[in-house]
Design a protein around this motif. Structure first.
Motif, PDB file in Angstrom:
ATOM      1  N   LYS A  83       0.819  -1.210   0.000  1.00 10.19           N
ATOM      2  CA  LYS A  83       0.000   0.000   0.000  1.00 10.19           C
ATOM      3  C   LYS A  83       0.857   1.265   0.000  1.00 10.19           C
ATOM      4  O   LYS A  83       0.517   2.259  -0.656  1.00 10.19           O
ATOM      5  N   VAL A  84       1.966   1.255   0.763  1.00 12.47           N
ATOM      6  CA  VAL A  84       2.851   2.424   0.800  1.00 12.47           C
ATOM      7  C   VAL A  84       3.366   2.748  -0.594  1.00 12.47           C
ATOM      8  O   VAL A  84       3.467   3.915  -0.986  1.00 12.47           O
ATOM      9  N   LYS A  85       3.695   1.719  -1.361  1.00 11.74           N
ATOM     10  CA  LYS A  85       4.288   1.910  -2.693  1.00 11.74           C
ATOM     11  C   LYS A  85       3.308   2.545  -3.681  1.00 11.74           C
ATOM     12  O   LYS A  85       3.717   2.990  -4.756  1.00 11.74           O
ATOM     13  N   HIS A  86       2.018   2.571  -3.315  1.00  8.71           N
ATOM     14  CA  HIS A  86       1.012   3.192  -4.191  1.00  8.71           C
ATOM     15  C   HIS A  86       0.301   4.359  -3.496  1.00  8.71           C
ATOM     16  O   HIS A  86      -0.709   4.855  -3.985  1.00  8.71           O
ATOM     17  N   ALA A  87       0.854   4.792  -2.371  1.00  8.05           N
ATOM     18  CA  ALA A  87       0.207   5.871  -1.608  1.00  8.05           C
ATOM     19  C   ALA A  87       0.732   7.234  -2.032  1.00  8.05           C
ATOM     20  O   ALA A  87       1.849   7.364  -2.538  1.00  8.05           O
ATOM     21  N   SER A  88      -0.089   8.254  -1.797  1.00  2.94           N
ATOM     22  CA  SER A  88       0.336   9.635  -2.016  1.00  2.94           C
ATOM     23  C   SER A  88       0.757  10.281  -0.701  1.00  2.94           C
ATOM     24  O   SER A  88       1.727  11.029  -0.645  1.00  2.94           O
ATOM     25  N   LYS A  89       0.008   9.962   0.381  1.00  5.96           N
ATOM     26  CA  LYS A  89       0.296  10.584   1.675  1.00  5.96           C
ATOM     27  C   LYS A  89       0.146   9.576   2.804  1.00  5.96           C
ATOM     28  O   LYS A  89      -0.858   8.871   2.883  1.00  5.96           O
TER      29      LYS A  89
END
Length: 268
Positions: A129-135
């Motif tokens: 999820k972090v690898k596709h997160a903006s913030k």
């Protein structure tokens, strides 16, 4: 919470009558407010507030925090972490949650030597999820833990805007912006904001509008420590809050369905 009242009053004042009055008022608050429907951090905040008011000490844990920060700085240098390796950085961050002002220092140092084994482990989902997160909002816990959080913050920052969130003013040994500045980590930690409160965990009724806006719009919330678990677990699960903690008290361990002193990396 009874123990908390005695401990905070002891740290806040040297004058015995003042100390006794602070304890008495704290225990009255506990008696008046405690119920199985209450959120523990809200009662704890009321206890801290009355002790600060009676003793006229806005930061009872200042000396303890300074010692904790000094010890944590040295301990963090003695433990190997693979910078750039998510799993290693996450375990290092979790290990920092072993630091606790309720426990003797020699026990903390001994626990630091043990391997971190997540009894609940959703770390792979969080990494993806972090690898596709903006913030990502990183809700920081105790003051000494900032040294242990830093490698993970750097790793997450490769993919997303990361905001390191601290308390608006002193409460227990939770980290504040002043603590970060004293430690010389303001630049390294990057973007920092406060909850706008002096509460363990988070009480949204007291939190700043800015924090509530950032919380609402964040793709992921990295929530460190038991205080945030105790408060945020009251909210509906949305699959964006990642709890990273060591269950250091039996009620929290029971709530999670895990043995006491187990580590958790849980996405809810």
């Amino acid at each position: 919470m009874q123990r908390l009242a005695y401990q905070a009053a002891e740290l806040a004042a040297n004058n015995e009558p003042v100390k006794a009055r602070a304890v008495g008022e704290s225990l009255k608050i506990l008696g008046d407010n405690f119920s199985l429907d209450s959120v523990s951090i809200i009662i704890a905040t009321k206890i801290h507030d009355v002790i600060k008011k009676i003793t006229r000490n806005p930061d009872p844990y200042r000396e303890m925090k300074d010692k904790e920060i000094a010890v944590a700085r040295e301990l963090s240098k003695q433990i190997k972490v693979e910078n750039g390796n998510f799993r290693s950085c996450l375990k290092f961050a979790a290990l920092g949650n072993t630091i606790d002002f309720f426990r003797p220092l020699d026990l903390i140092k001994e626990d630091m030597k043990a391997e971190v084994d997540f009894v609940i482990d959703d770390s792979e989902q969080f990494e993806a999820k972090v690898k596709h997160a903006s913030k990502v909002l990183c809700l920081a816990d105790n003051a000494g833990e900032m040294f242990f959080d830093l490698p993970l913050i750097r790793w997450m920052r490769q993919f997303a805007r990361v905001i390191y969130v601290v308390k608006g003013s002193p409460v227990q040994d939770d980290v504040t912006l002043e603590d970060i500045r004293r430690a010389g980590l303001e630049v390294e930690l990057g973007e920092i904001m406060t909850t706008g409160t002096a509460t363990p965990g988070i009480d949204f009724s007291q939190a700043s509008a800015k924090f509530k806006r950032e919380f609402r719009t964040a793709d992921l919330i990295f929530a460190k420590g038991m205080g945030y678990y105790e408060s945020l677990s009251e909210l509906p699960a949305e699959g964006r809050v990642f709890y990273c903690l060591r269950a250091k008290c039996q009620p929290v361990a029971d709530s999670l369905g895990i043995p006491l002193n187990s580590y958790v990396a849980m996405l809810r």
